[in-house]
Design a protein around this motif. Structure first.
Motif, PDB file in Angstrom:
ATOM      1  N   LEU A 222       0.823  -1.207   0.000  1.00 20.78           N
ATOM      2  CA  LEU A 222       0.000   0.000   0.000  1.00 20.78           C
ATOM      3  C   LEU A 222       0.860   1.262   0.000  1.00 20.78           C
ATOM      4  N   GLN A 223       1.958   1.256   0.727  1.00 17.33           N
ATOM      5  CA  GLN A 223       2.813   2.445   0.762  1.00 17.33           C
ATOM      6  C   GLN A 223       3.350   2.779  -0.636  1.00 17.33           C
ATOM      7  N   TYR A 224       3.666   1.748  -1.419  1.00 13.24           N
ATOM      8  CA  TYR A 224       4.185   1.981  -2.766  1.00 13.24           C
ATOM      9  C   TYR A 224       3.081   2.484  -3.697  1.00 13.24           C
ATOM     10  N   ILE A 225       1.876   1.960  -3.514  1.00 17.08           N
ATOM     11  CA  ILE A 225       0.756   2.428  -4.333  1.00 17.08           C
ATOM     12  C   ILE A 225       0.518   3.913  -4.078  1.00 17.08           C
ATOM     13  N   ILE A 226       0.504   4.274  -2.814  1.00 15.70           N
ATOM     14  CA  ILE A 226       0.292   5.685  -2.465  1.00 15.70           C
ATOM     15  C   ILE A 226       1.412   6.547  -3.039  1.00 15.70           C
ATOM     16  N   LEU A 227       2.652   6.109  -2.894  1.00 14.31           N
ATOM     17  CA  LEU A 227       3.770   6.871  -3.464  1.00 14.31           C
ATOM     18  C   LEU A 227       3.632   6.999  -4.976  1.00 14.31           C
ATOM     19  N   GLY A 228       3.229   5.915  -5.636  1.00  9.34           N
ATOM     20  CA  GLY A 228       3.059   5.953  -7.086  1.00  9.34           C
ATOM     21  C   GLY A 228       1.968   6.908  -7.523  1.00  9.34           C
TER      22      GLY A 228
END
Length: 180
Positions: free
Chosen positions: A7-13
């Motif tokens: 989820l953290q990577y999705i948000i960053l993306g």
């Protein structure tokens, strides 16, 4: 093995594409991202706090209407580095509905991205191996076709073979597009 916090990577993306409010991030999971990854409001807001505490994102307050203040989040350089490192790493095999590979593809912007060829090639090898395994299972379990007492099992295995066949064909086409 602990599951990584995708989820953290999705948000960053998503924030790397443009600054968004928490509400706009939540809505993204109702549309494009929701096709291959799900997250609830109750997961997104705590993750935003963690990312901000880690100095991976920042927010600016903006006034909406007469009294409403909302936070608009943007990715910081450290967050972009973390996102790029994740995009460059191999996608792990995950449970249905939690596949990192299409998620990573979503954040690749151009066909010239150097990460794209290796990503597609790795996935092609993985899915071709999975297809070989499934076809072997079909030949072993149903050498004479479907039986009367195991019809559901046959249908599920047939579906899996067809899904992997289509996925491999799609990957072959995607690789050809990148190489063109």
């Amino acid at each position: 093995m602990a599951q990584r916090n995708v989820l953290q990577y999705i948000i960053l993306g998503l924030l790397d594409q443009r600054p968004l409010t928490g509400y706009e991030l939540t809505k993204a999971f109702d549309s494009d991202i929701g096709e291959f990854w799900s997250a609830q409001h109750s997961q997104i807001y705590p993750q935003l706090r963690k990312l901000e505490e880690a100095a991976l994102i920042k927010h600016e307050d903006e006034i909406s209407g007469e009294k409403l203040t909302r936070k608009r989040y943007d990715v910081m350089p450290a967050g972009q580095v973390m996102l790029n490192d994740w995009l460059a790493s191999d996608a792990t095999e995950a449970a249905p509905g939690k596949d990192e590979f299409p998620l990573k593809l979503y954040f690749i912007r151009t066909a010239q991205d150097r990460r794209l060829g290796p990503m597609l090639g790795t996935q092609q090898r993985l899915h071709e191996q999975k297809l070989i395994h499934l076809r072997h299972q079909m030949a072993t379990k149903f050498p004479e076709g479907v039986g009367k007492s195991d019809f559901g099992h046959y249908l599920v295995l047939d579906y899996a073979v067809r899904r992997e066949t289509a996925y491999c064909a799609w990957l072959t086409d995607a690789i050809a597009r990148v190489e063109a």
